[in-house]
Motif scaffolding. Structure first.
Motif, PDB file in Angstrom:
ATOM      1  N   HIS A  31      44.848  45.070  34.453  1.00 55.66           N
ATOM      2  CA  HIS A  31      44.920  43.998  33.457  1.00 55.66           C
ATOM      3  C   HIS A  31      43.544  43.804  32.829  1.00 55.66           C
ATOM      4  CE1 HIS A  31      45.444  39.995  31.747  1.00 55.66           C
ATOM      5  NE2 HIS A  31      46.753  40.212  31.829  1.00 55.66           N
ATOM      6  N   PRO A  32      43.476  43.652  31.509  1.00 53.45           N
ATOM      7  CA  PRO A  32      42.171  43.514  30.832  1.00 53.45           C
ATOM      8  C   PRO A  32      41.285  42.417  31.422  1.00 53.45           C
ATOM      9  CG  PRO A  32      43.913  43.777  29.205  1.00 53.45           C
ATOM     10  CD  PRO A  32      44.594  43.656  30.551  1.00 53.45           C
ATOM     11  N   ALA A  36      36.707  44.177  34.506  1.00 48.91           N
ATOM     12  CA  ALA A  36      35.283  44.072  34.854  1.00 48.91           C
ATOM     13  C   ALA A  36      35.103  43.835  36.353  1.00 48.91           C
ATOM     14  CB  ALA A  36      34.634  42.949  34.053  1.00 48.91           C
ATOM     15  N   ARG A  37      36.070  43.154  36.967  1.00 50.44           N
ATOM     16  CA  ARG A  37      35.960  42.838  38.393  1.00 50.44           C
ATOM     17  C   ARG A  37      36.234  44.059  39.278  1.00 50.44           C
ATOM     18  NH1 ARG A  37      39.513  41.585  42.261  1.00 50.44           N
ATOM     19  NH2 ARG A  37      41.248  41.391  40.815  1.00 50.44           N
ATOM     20  N   PHE A  38      37.139  44.903  38.863  1.00 47.11           N
ATOM     21  CA  PHE A  38      37.547  46.035  39.695  1.00 47.11           C
ATOM     22  C   PHE A  38      36.380  46.947  40.097  1.00 47.11           C
ATOM     23  CE2 PHE A  38      39.196  50.391  40.104  1.00 47.11           C
ATOM     24  CZ  PHE A  38      39.984  50.219  41.226  1.00 47.11           C
ATOM     25  N   GLU A  41      34.392  45.363  42.815  1.00 46.62           N
ATOM     26  CA  GLU A  41      35.040  45.430  44.135  1.00 46.62           C
ATOM     27  C   GLU A  41      34.724  46.763  44.816  1.00 46.62           C
ATOM     28  OE1 GLU A  41      36.575  43.075  45.710  1.00 46.62           O
ATOM     29  OE2 GLU A  41      37.168  41.651  44.169  1.00 46.62           O
ATOM     30  N   ILE A  42      34.807  47.831  44.070  1.00 54.04           N
ATOM     31  CA  ILE A  42      34.510  49.163  44.619  1.00 54.04           C
ATOM     32  C   ILE A  42      33.033  49.249  45.003  1.00 54.04           C
ATOM     33  CG2 ILE A  42      34.461  51.647  44.118  1.00 54.04           C
ATOM     34  CD1 ILE A  42      37.297  50.508  44.406  1.00 54.04           C
ATOM     35  N   GLU A  43      32.151  48.743  44.137  1.00 52.94           N
ATOM     36  CA  GLU A  43      30.705  48.772  44.420  1.00 52.94           C
ATOM     37  C   GLU A  43      30.376  47.973  45.683  1.00 52.94           C
ATOM     38  OE1 GLU A  43      27.003  50.042  44.251  1.00 52.94           O
ATOM     39  OE2 GLU A  43      28.548  50.700  42.847  1.00 52.94           O
ATOM     40  N   LEU A  44      30.989  46.795  45.827  1.00 50.25           N
ATOM     41  CA  LEU A  44      30.768  45.993  47.044  1.00 50.25           C
ATOM     42  C   LEU A  44      31.232  46.741  48.285  1.00 50.25           C
ATOM     43  CD1 LEU A  44      31.779  42.397  45.895  1.00 50.25           C
ATOM     44  CD2 LEU A  44      29.537  43.142  46.724  1.00 50.25           C
ATOM     45  N   PHE A  52      37.417  47.123  53.521  1.00 47.44           N
ATOM     46  CA  PHE A  52      37.429  46.348  52.284  1.00 47.44           C
ATOM     47  C   PHE A  52      38.867  45.968  51.930  1.00 47.44           C
ATOM     48  CE2 PHE A  52      37.822  50.764  50.959  1.00 47.44           C
ATOM     49  CZ  PHE A  52      38.827  50.730  50.016  1.00 47.44           C
ATOM     50  N   ALA A  53      38.978  44.946  51.107  1.00 48.39           N
ATOM     51  CA  ALA A  53      40.289  44.500  50.630  1.00 48.39           C
ATOM     52  C   ALA A  53      40.100  43.776  49.306  1.00 48.39           C
ATOM     53  CB  ALA A  53      40.944  43.574  51.647  1.00 48.39           C
ATOM     54  N   TYR A  54      41.040  43.961  48.409  1.00 46.35           N
ATOM     55  CA  TYR A  54      41.020  43.233  47.148  1.00 46.35           C
ATOM     56  C   TYR A  54      42.432  43.198  46.566  1.00 46.35           C
ATOM     57  CZ  TYR A  54      40.742  47.912  45.098  1.00 46.35           C
ATOM     58  OH  TYR A  54      40.971  49.209  44.766  1.00 46.35           O
ATOM     59  N   HIS A  55      42.599  42.312  45.614  1.00 46.76           N
ATOM     60  CA  HIS A  55      43.864  42.119  44.906  1.00 46.76           C
ATOM     61  C   HIS A  55      43.613  42.445  43.448  1.00 46.76           C
ATOM     62  CE1 HIS A  55      47.689  40.140  43.974  1.00 46.76           C
ATOM     63  NE2 HIS A  55      47.063  39.652  42.915  1.00 46.76           N
ATOM     64  N   VAL A  56      44.569  43.105  42.806  1.00 42.92           N
ATOM     65  CA  VAL A  56      44.400  43.443  41.389  1.00 42.92           C
ATOM     66  C   VAL A  56      45.745  43.325  40.670  1.00 42.92           C
ATOM     67  CG1 VAL A  56      44.752  45.941  41.631  1.00 42.92           C
ATOM     68  CG2 VAL A  56      43.291  45.085  39.806  1.00 42.92           C
TER      69      VAL A  56
END
Length: 176
Positions: A31-32, A36-38, A41-44, A52-56
């Motif tokens: 999603h636009p 920028a956040r995605f 997340e990978i860099e962190l 690691f874990a994240y929601h997108v």
């Protein structure tokens, strides 16, 4: 470079497609508002190494939005240098919608007052009569008058008494 599996591609589209880079196509579906956040997340994940874990949120080519939950591990060699990422990406859209509905209805029921009353049916004398035998506090609140004095009284006389006080909602022209 980063690669993705056909499973990652299936999360992004309705059916498997032949794409040269499933990961790049997946990133293009993010999603636009989250693009920028995605990368952050990978860099962190790469900086902290380990789990690691994240929601997108993604947008499929047909315009449908889907929520994805990703968990994984950063793989390192014996010297601690990053050698890759491994993880799973799971479509949680349907379960997230169910949880939202459960939360919504939970809030509705927590904030609603339900009036309950019990009436005894006396078949003798004729005609049959209903008498108030129990009620909860919400019933008295909605009636707008204390109902304890109406215990054992017939349905019609109970509502006539409420109307006569002018305080009850029935007396104010509202439906009971």
């Amino acid at each position: 470079g980063v690669t993705g599996s056909d499973s990652l591609l299936r999360c992004s589209v309705l059916q498997p497609l032949s794409r040269p880079s499933p990961f790049k196509f997946f990133v293009s579906c993010i999603h636009p508002a989250e693009r920028a956040r995605f990368p952050r997340e990978i860099e962190l994940a790469l900086q902290h190494k380990g789990r690691f874990a994240y929601h997108v949120l993604i947008v499929r080519p047909n315009g449908e939005q889907r929520s994805l939950d990703t968990i994984g591990d950063v793989r390192t060699d014996a010297d601690g240098a990053v050698i890759g990422l491994i993880g799973t990406c799971r479509d949680i859209t349907d379960s997230a919608r169910r949880e939202d509905q459960i939360r919504f209805y939970g809030e509705v029921f927590a904030n609603v007052e339900i009036a309950l009353s019990a009436w005894q049916l006396d078949v003798r004398p004729y005609p049959p009569q209903l008498r108030l035998v129990a009620f909860n506090p919400a019933t008295a609140t909605i009636a707008g008058v204390p109902l304890i004095a109406q215990m054992g009284h017939q349905l019609l006389s109970t509502f006539q008494a409420l109307a006569a006080t002018g305080r009850g909602r029935a007396g104010a022209g509202e439906a009971v």
